[in-house]
Design an enzyme around this catalytic site. Structure first.
Site, PDB file in Angstrom:
ATOM      1  N   ARG A  56      41.992  48.130  38.276  1.00  0.00           N
ATOM      2  CA  ARG A  56      41.639  48.368  40.766  1.00  0.00           C
ATOM      3  C   ARG A  56      42.718  47.218  40.517  1.00  0.00           C
ATOM      4  O   ARG A  56      43.116  46.612  40.345  1.00  0.00           O
ATOM      5  CB  ARG A  56      40.441  47.758  40.203  1.00  0.00           C
ATOM      6  CG  ARG A  56      39.192  49.347  39.967  1.00  0.00           C
ATOM      7  CD  ARG A  56      38.101  48.300  40.005  1.00  0.00           C
ATOM      8  NE  ARG A  56      37.340  48.876  40.937  1.00  0.00           N
ATOM      9  CZ  ARG A  56      36.352  47.747  41.334  1.00  0.00           C
ATOM     10  NH1 ARG A  56      36.772  46.782  40.811  1.00  0.00           N
ATOM     11  NH2 ARG A  56      36.468  47.500  43.053  1.00  0.00           N
ATOM     12  N   LYS A 121      35.976  38.978  31.047  1.00  0.00           N
ATOM     13  CA  LYS A 121      36.144  39.981  30.557  1.00  0.00           C
ATOM     14  C   LYS A 121      36.640  41.259  29.698  1.00  0.00           C
ATOM     15  O   LYS A 121      37.737  40.326  28.880  1.00  0.00           O
ATOM     16  CB  LYS A 121      37.574  40.514  31.402  1.00  0.00           C
ATOM     17  CG  LYS A 121      38.364  42.358  31.875  1.00  0.00           C
ATOM     18  CD  LYS A 121      38.176  41.687  33.576  1.00  0.00           C
ATOM     19  CE  LYS A 121      38.253  43.647  33.273  1.00  0.00           C
ATOM     20  NZ  LYS A 121      38.566  44.338  35.110  1.00  0.00           N
ATOM     21  N   ARG A 256      31.704  38.892  42.012  1.00  0.00           N
ATOM     22  CA  ARG A 256      31.391  37.254  41.479  1.00  0.00           C
ATOM     23  C   ARG A 256      30.573  36.532  41.754  1.00  0.00           C
ATOM     24  O   ARG A 256      30.078  36.554  42.147  1.00  0.00           O
ATOM     25  CB  ARG A 256      32.971  36.675  41.674  1.00  0.00           C
ATOM     26  CG  ARG A 256      33.219  36.412  42.227  1.00  0.00           C
ATOM     27  CD  ARG A 256      34.691  35.427  43.103  1.00  0.00           C
ATOM     28  NE  ARG A 256      34.028  35.099  43.801  1.00  0.00           N
ATOM     29  CZ  ARG A 256      35.515  34.273  45.283  1.00  0.00           C
ATOM     30  NH1 ARG A 256      36.912  34.679  44.596  1.00  0.00           N
ATOM     31  NH2 ARG A 256      35.545  33.380  46.277  1.00  0.00           N
TER      32      ARG A 256
END
Ligand code: BTN
Length: 260
Positions: A56, A121, A256
């Protein structure tokens, strides 16, 4: 070991998808669109490496050879705008559930499209929409999951990252992983137009890596900080800020943990 394309193709066929295996490509999302435009059939595209894998917000998706999963599903569906907005969360929840069933219990979701493990991630989902003749739309759901990357390779990614091998006593089998993920995801996508999605906010709350925490999102030139209250029925992020409850649509935003 490379992926076993025959196994993946057999599985895809069971769910009425074609399958294209490429050793090297630019981006499986683009290949899935090309396949659909040329063959006119729903397809799963898998590759061993991508030279222009994308995430993205125009980010690169690091795609080393034969280490991870790079997969795109192209499917022609008539769905509402609400269903479109919820598609990446629906996909993420489905992948997360399958990974739990395979024993990767600590996998969670980070709104709107990240798979994380212990806040690093692990994977991401990129949904793209292409117009087709007659007002129809092609949905391309691409996902990447880090599987066999070493600590050194992960350190080069530029954000805290993880791979499944770090949470597995034995070496994960990428073909088996992909089979299990697709065996759940493909039928879920086929039935998506009939899905009422009434449970999606509740299910997301259970998998939300940052539930109840102070987080921030950057919006143009503003940094907005607030307590994460999960998502509403439109998939919007709900943040309790100093101004009250604010809602942020799935788009070009990322969440975040708060830096302060
Ligand atoms: C993100 O987290 O920003 C989304 C990452 C999506 C990566 C996958 S890998 C397979 C497919 N092909 C691409 O070029 N991107 C997606």
């Amino acid at each position: 070991m490379l992926l076993d394309p025959d196994r993946i193709a057999a599985l895809a066929r069971q769910h009425e998808f074609d399958c294209q295996y490429l050793e090297r490509t630019d981006s499986t999302n683009d290949d899935a669109v090309d396949w659909f435009r040329q063959q006119g059939s729903n397809v799963v595209v898998i590759a061993e490496t991508q030279s222009a894998g994308r995430g993205r917000r125009g980010r690169e998706w690091v795609s080393p050879y034969a280490r991870n999963l790079y997969c795109s599903v192209a499917i022609e569906l008539s769905i509402s705008e609400r269903q479109l907005a919820l598609l990446s969360l629906y996909t993420g929840l489905n992948l997360c559930r399958s990974l739990h069933q395979m024993g990767y219990q600590p996998v969670r979701l980070k709104w709107p499209n990240d798979l994380v493990i212990e806040r690093r991630k692990l994977g991401g989902i990129l949904v793209e929409v292409k117009p087709l003749a007659g007002g129809k739309r092609l949905l391309v759901i691409g996902f990447g999951i880090n599987v066999l990357m070493s600590e050194e390779e992960l350190a080069d990614i530029g954000q805290p990252s993880a791979s499944l091998a770090q949470f597995d006593a034995s070496q994960p089998d990428r073909s088996l992983l992909l089979e299990r993920l697709l065996d759940s995801l493909l039928p879920a996508l086929n039935r998506y137009p009939d899905n009422q999605l009434s449970e999606i906010d509740r299910e997301f709350a259970l998998q939300d890596a940052y539930a109840g925490e102070l987080v921030e999102v950057s919006l143009e030139d503003r940094l907005i900080r607030g307590v994460n209250h999960g998502i509403n029925e439109l998939g919007q992020l709900c943040l309790q800020t100093d101004e009250g409850m604010e809602f942020f649509p799935v788009g070009e935003l990322s969440l975040r943990p708060s830096q302060s």
